[in-house]
Enzyme design. Structure first.
Site, PDB file in Angstrom:
ATOM      1  CD  GLU A   4       8.758   8.282   5.496  1.00  0.00           C
ATOM      2  OE1 GLU A   4       9.342   7.203   5.732  1.00  0.00           O
ATOM      3  OE2 GLU A   4       9.336   9.268   4.999  1.00  0.00           O
ATOM      4  CG  HIS A  22       8.487  11.517  -5.449  1.00  0.00           C
ATOM      5  ND1 HIS A  22       9.231  10.386  -5.658  1.00  0.00           N
ATOM      6  CD2 HIS A  22       9.075  12.162  -4.409  1.00  0.00           C
ATOM      7  CE1 HIS A  22      10.230  10.359  -4.798  1.00  0.00           C
ATOM      8  NE2 HIS A  22      10.162  11.410  -4.020  1.00  0.00           N
TER       9      HIS A  22
END
Ligand SMILES: Cc1ncc(C[n+]2csc(CCOP(=O)(O)OP(=O)(O)O)c2C)c(N)n1
Ligand SMILES: Cc1ncc(C[n+]2csc(CCOP(=O)(O)OP(=O)(O)O)c2C)c(N)n1
Ligand SMILES: [Mg+2]
Ligand SMILES: [Mg+2]
Lengths: 328, 346, 328, 346
Positions: free
Chosen positions: C60, C129
């Site tokens: 990322e 999440h």
């Protein structure tokens, strides 16, 4: 009365914690022989050795994760970020791991880690070395966030953070490192989650933290000469936040101004304002809730611009006069 | 040094004239227990998958079906005081390290009886009691945590180890680099176990790495990088025997790459568009469980009926665990903020 | 009237932008043949090829940095984070680089990058999440932060983000991907920085965003039956925030409730509350400013707890009734 | 192909019978300009340091004194349309890529005339006009940015390159791993230039890495890793000639490690506790500037008087630049939020 600088007070807290608890160790970049970018760790490596004063490679994510893992395995790590800005590389470990592991595991474990966060502007280090990010971490359940403003609280709150079973971030404003104040020699704890009324007043309540407490007190002195009587609250703890103390003060003074160096929008003053606006103190308010926060810009290099980017005493004085007297 | 199958494994593997170390140095009971755990992992996941399809649970789920040898092989000889950090695909690691299916099911069903009291779910099932520092929803999240656990082990002068599970995809995260480097320069007792199943979700290792093997990255940290057939128990365990001996002996970390394959999709939403049916079928033929059963039989450690008994006992355990979970207690909304902090905020 | 789902609307925006501007490309994890974890990119790789629909490794920080670099070099990258939670690994590039580069270089360059942030809870994916981190990025000067609640705005705001010369983060609530609504076929822009009054009312103003707009509208319908008339404002943009629209509404209704999924403390509702409390609308307020935010805990897995962790319609109804009628 | 020193360097280096490529393929003017820039870097920093000591500026400052050969050698043959990403120690990269000292001084003094209009300061001095995408206050921050610039170059079908500067310490950041991997799998035109001066602030490479050279990490990305004497212009430039040819030819990235040394402290606050005076003195004897002057003279490209003339001209330029900066305009507080956004928020 023994005086120490803010940096010396932190150093003493680290040394005493390592002396009394063999589980405690410190890690970070250049905290060993260099003594830390701001001199906080000083000569600790010579006193406690390289196994307990660990120079990490330049790897903030890995360093933070290693601290989390050591905490899970029964040690008491204290990680120094050289500048709190670099914690941006370690958010994953601080926020997704340290803050959530206990909860995700149903309370079957806990993460006693301390992250030290040298922060704030005023040193001419520009946009990537001057941020005040305490509001970010204050938004994260599972973390505790503290921000002492005096050498006394720096020692007592760091010791409280080390003793705390949960992850604690301590924001250390760089401009405070050199200020001196009374610091008891023995180990003592300043509780996390308690604000302090550092100046009693009748006409308005100012809530600030770190360097802004000092500017608020300066402003209060100046205004006292005009017969304006300001109450100053040192927030000290961002998460948990001491709502009760602020509410009690506002009920008395009926006016509130929040002063903080972080960016105004979504900074800690937004939360303080909202806490009062939703509380029973709302009905006592005689004026809109004022916020003086950092400018909506990165911190610039030019000293002129850098000063203009955060609340300075003269601005605070004018704003408070306006708040109390309704004049501009 | 001995090759008597009765004695526990000595610290370093010994070559026996005609039996390989795995069989020479583990007792029949140890070997059968390993097989039992492989079945347990497989059947736990098959039952979990079934409950999911039947709509009995929500959320997502990552199955390790086909990877049981690497999960159980790497964990079967660990001590309770050794640590593991697991992944989103962690059911096998969890069972391998000693977790019970019933509490895992309870977690999977979000019940208070679950290992995480229903707070964690499939992606976070872990039993800290057994040295499992946690599964992780963040790819690569467990890498530096394992390094830190090993650092604590070293500071506490213990001779335990930390086993760090991660996938091929995770090896492209910066956390991999920072973690292996720290473990190497500090000579920490970590064993980095890469379960290379060929894909990071939909992206094959051919597309995500410039080298053929994750182990090819070990030299960048001056660390041994060992490649094993991750579907072969003996290969996996023997690599672990060497690596744990190294780690306990203070010689530092090892990277073990287990070549394996997940025969199920990445998660429930996977439509397998990135790989062929043929590839999947081919790997199904390399199922680690029957392979291990056959080896045990050929070594005269197991016979067909015993093999059957073991499987049956696992079926019973699974059934009981499932019922236990279904009958479990749902958390109350009032308990929502319990356990956010160890010391409740005043 | 053509209806598309929220996800289809985003897909159409991406496709149209790539058709009309060769500089535009998208990158992210599993956005190619997989079609994206939430199916937003779908078959775009087949239409535009692997050079413009790039599957990144699981990295990322590197992915975000590559997007920043491509933007500096004249391209128009759109980076999809598979879950906004993983942006925690890329904060450095988003906040220290993308947000500050233009300013640090004295305006001599700019960073036209879009970060797509699937966020929010309700899918049973638990603590790592399910976060709603829009408040964090709203605190960062140099970034723009938007949060559409309808397929129409999803397309129009994503196109506005792509066309914008500055870095924009678009928060996409996962529970919205499947909702359907009218979406014009042509390319159109929904301006960044403008809220929308989606329901006019007299008795109280509700400010929400994303999924909370829908719950607020449900609540308003229920309360309408009781003669309680709620005005609902869809914030749409977190940074910049449309203060004027909120002030105008509060002056009319004299009551304000902010509803948001992010953690209550230091969430977007804190800023909305503070903006009103410091504004001329303060004097119009007939009640404390109410906030309904996410619980002070990570998002739990158990569906029962997960529901309890964020404002649900029944809670909102009760709270608004209380706000207007002063009853509990 | 030619070896005439008059012509500009062809795309790929050519070995000349008795002159090494660096001298064979660069004109005397090019070589003298390189020397001039080395002086410019050195004298800019000496003057900056002096102003700092005299309290004329605030903030911090990272000097690259002793590293001029790697900064100028890697940039002297780049096109204006090539990119560089620089570091906190970036004055040399900036000048090498074509920046003017006067605007750098102005930035250093926080003036509107500065390259960043006084917003950036020493750590962020950069001239985007000349292809410098920015210095960086974040160690490793420029690594993925360079990869992205190279990705854009490839998409735009240009044959330019992106040169990414970073230090030995930065090579321990996860960004290093993620960036080199992406550049390698996508075969991007990036040249990763590691200026290995032996220390990341106070930590030596011996303590921060498990391998002897940063270049030893290149194989993990199936990338060429070249080690050169970073204080020797010819060595640096020839490595760059090969790497840029490779990159422009679509053959992918290269890692070049320039072994060098900073003879000044890390920054103003450095008390050099982590290294010995002897080590510093020893390296001062390997100063790249006199070494290059001698080589130019021995190759008959320069004589003593000309060398002196060049240095004098630089002194004049520095003096003028300093005066320009001191006489510059201070930003007004009113302009504080200008340039936060390209499109002002309505
Ligand atoms: C930091 C982060 N990025 C992306 C994801 C989404 N995700 C979950 S698993 C996965 C694939 C991981 O691949 P690998 O490491 O090979 O493990 P495997 O799934 O193959 O077992 C991805 C991309 C995540 N959970 N965390
Ligand atoms: C992410 C990050 N971590 C730490 C720092 C503090 N810091 C600035 S320069 C430096 C040393 C960098 O070492 P190296 O990469 O070798 O470059 P050098 O200074 O030797 O040129 C450090 C630790 C930083 N600026 N950014
Ligand atoms: Mg994989
Ligand atoms: Mg260095």
């Amino acid at each position: 009365m023994r005086e120490l600088s803010f940096a010396q007070a932190l150093n003493e807290a680290l040394a005493q914690a390592m002396e009394t608890d063999p589980r405690v160790f410190i890690m970070g970049e250049d905290i060993g022989v260099y003594g830390g970018a701001f001199g906080v760790t000083g000569d600790l490596v010579h006193r406690f050795g390289e196994d307990r004063v660990i120079d990490t490679p330049i790897a903030e994510l890995g360093g933070a994760g290693a601290a989390v893992g050591a905490a899970l395995a029964g040690s008491r790590p204290i990680l120094e970020f050289q500048f709190s800005d670099f914690a941006g590389l370690a958010i994953e470990q601080i926020v997704n791991q340290a803050a959530k592991i206990r909860y995700m595991l149903g309370g079957k474990t806990h993460v006693p880690v301390v992250f030290r966060m040298p922060s704030g502007s005023g040193t001419g280090a520009a946009a990537q070395h001057s941020q005040s990010l305490e509001a970010w971490f204050g938004h994260v359940p599972g973390l505790k966030v503290i921000q002492p403003s005096t050498p006394h609280d720096a020692k007592g709150m760091l010791l409280a953070a080390i003793e705390d079973p949960d992850p604690v971030l301590i924001f250390e404003h760089k401009l405070l490192y050199k200020i001196k104040g009374h610091v008891p020699e023995e180990q003592y704890l300043v509780p996390i989650g308690k604000a302090a009324v550092v100046r009693a007043g009748q006409h308005a309540t100012v809530v600030g933290s770190a360097i802004m407490v000092h500017r608020a007190l300066e402003a209060a002195e100046i205004l006292a000469a005009e017969g304006i009587d300001i109450e100053v609250i040192d927030l000290r703890s961002i998460r948990p936040i001491d709502t009760a103390t602020i509410i009690a003060s506002v009920k008395k003074t009926t006016r509130l101004c929040c002063i903080y160096e972080g960016v105004k929008t979504l900074g800690i003053g937004a939360e303080v304002s909202a806490l009062i606006a939703e509380s029973e103190a709302f009905d006592y308010l005689d004026a809109p809730i004022m916020r003086l926060g950092g400018a909506e810009s990165p911190i610039p290099y030019s000293p002129i611009l850098e000063k203009a980017a955060v609340p300075q005493t003269d601005i605070i004085v004018a704003a408070l006069r306006n708040l109390v007297k309704g004049q501009s | 040094m001995t090759s008597s199958p009765k004695k526990p494994a000595p610290r370093t593997p010994v070559l026996h004239p005609n039996v390989r170390p795995f069989y020479a140095q583990h007792s029949p009971d140890e070997l059968k227990e390993a097989l039992r755990r492989m079945h347990l992992v497989r059947k736990f996941e098959e039952t979990a998958e079934d409950s999911y399809i039947r709509g009995l649970t929500h959320g997502t789920m990552h199955l390790s079906i086909g990877q049981e040898a690497s999960a159980v092989g790497t964990t079967m000889s660990l001590r309770k005081t050794d640590y593991i950090t697991s992944t989103h695909r962690g059911h096998g690691h969890c069972i391998g390290k000693g977790a019970e299916a019933k509490y895992m099911f309870a977690e999977f069903f979000g019940k208070e009886e679950g290992y995480c009291r229903g707070r964690g779910g499939s992606m976070h099932i872990a039993d800290p009691e057994s040295g499992n520092l946690g599964a992780n929803g963040i790819v690569g999240g467990g890498l530096p945590i394992a390094v830190g656990a090993a650092l604590a082990i070293k500071q506490q002068k213990r001779d335990d180890v930390a086993v760090c599970f991660f996938g091929d995809g995770a090896s492209n995260e910066g956390a991999f680099h920072e973690s292996l480097n720290m473990a190497a320069i500090w000579k920490l007792p970590v064993i980095f176990v890469c379960e290379n199943n060929g894909y990071g979700m939909s992206v094959s290792t051919k597309r995500s790495m410039a080298v053929a093997n994750v182990a090819d990255r070990a030299p960048a940290y001056n660390m041994p990088g060992v490649i094993v057939d991750g579907n072969n128990m003996a290969d996996v365990v023997e690599a672990m025997m060497v690596a744990t001996a190294r780690a306990r002996g203070g010689e530092g970390p090892t990277l073990i790459e287990c070549k394996t394959y997940r025969t199920r999709g990445h998660s429930r939403s996977d439509r397998n568009k990135y790989r062929t049916k043929e590839e999947i079928e081919e790997w199904k033929l390399r199922d680690p469980i029957p392979h291990f059963v056959n080896e045990l039989i050929s070594h005269g450690i197991l016979d067909a009926t015993e093999a059957d008994t073991i499987e049956k006992s696992v079926d019973a355990e699974i059934k009981a665990g499932f019922d236990f979970a279904v009958a479990g207690t749902n958390p109350t909304p009032q308990s929502l903020t319990r356990d956010v902090y160890a010391r409740e905020i005043v």
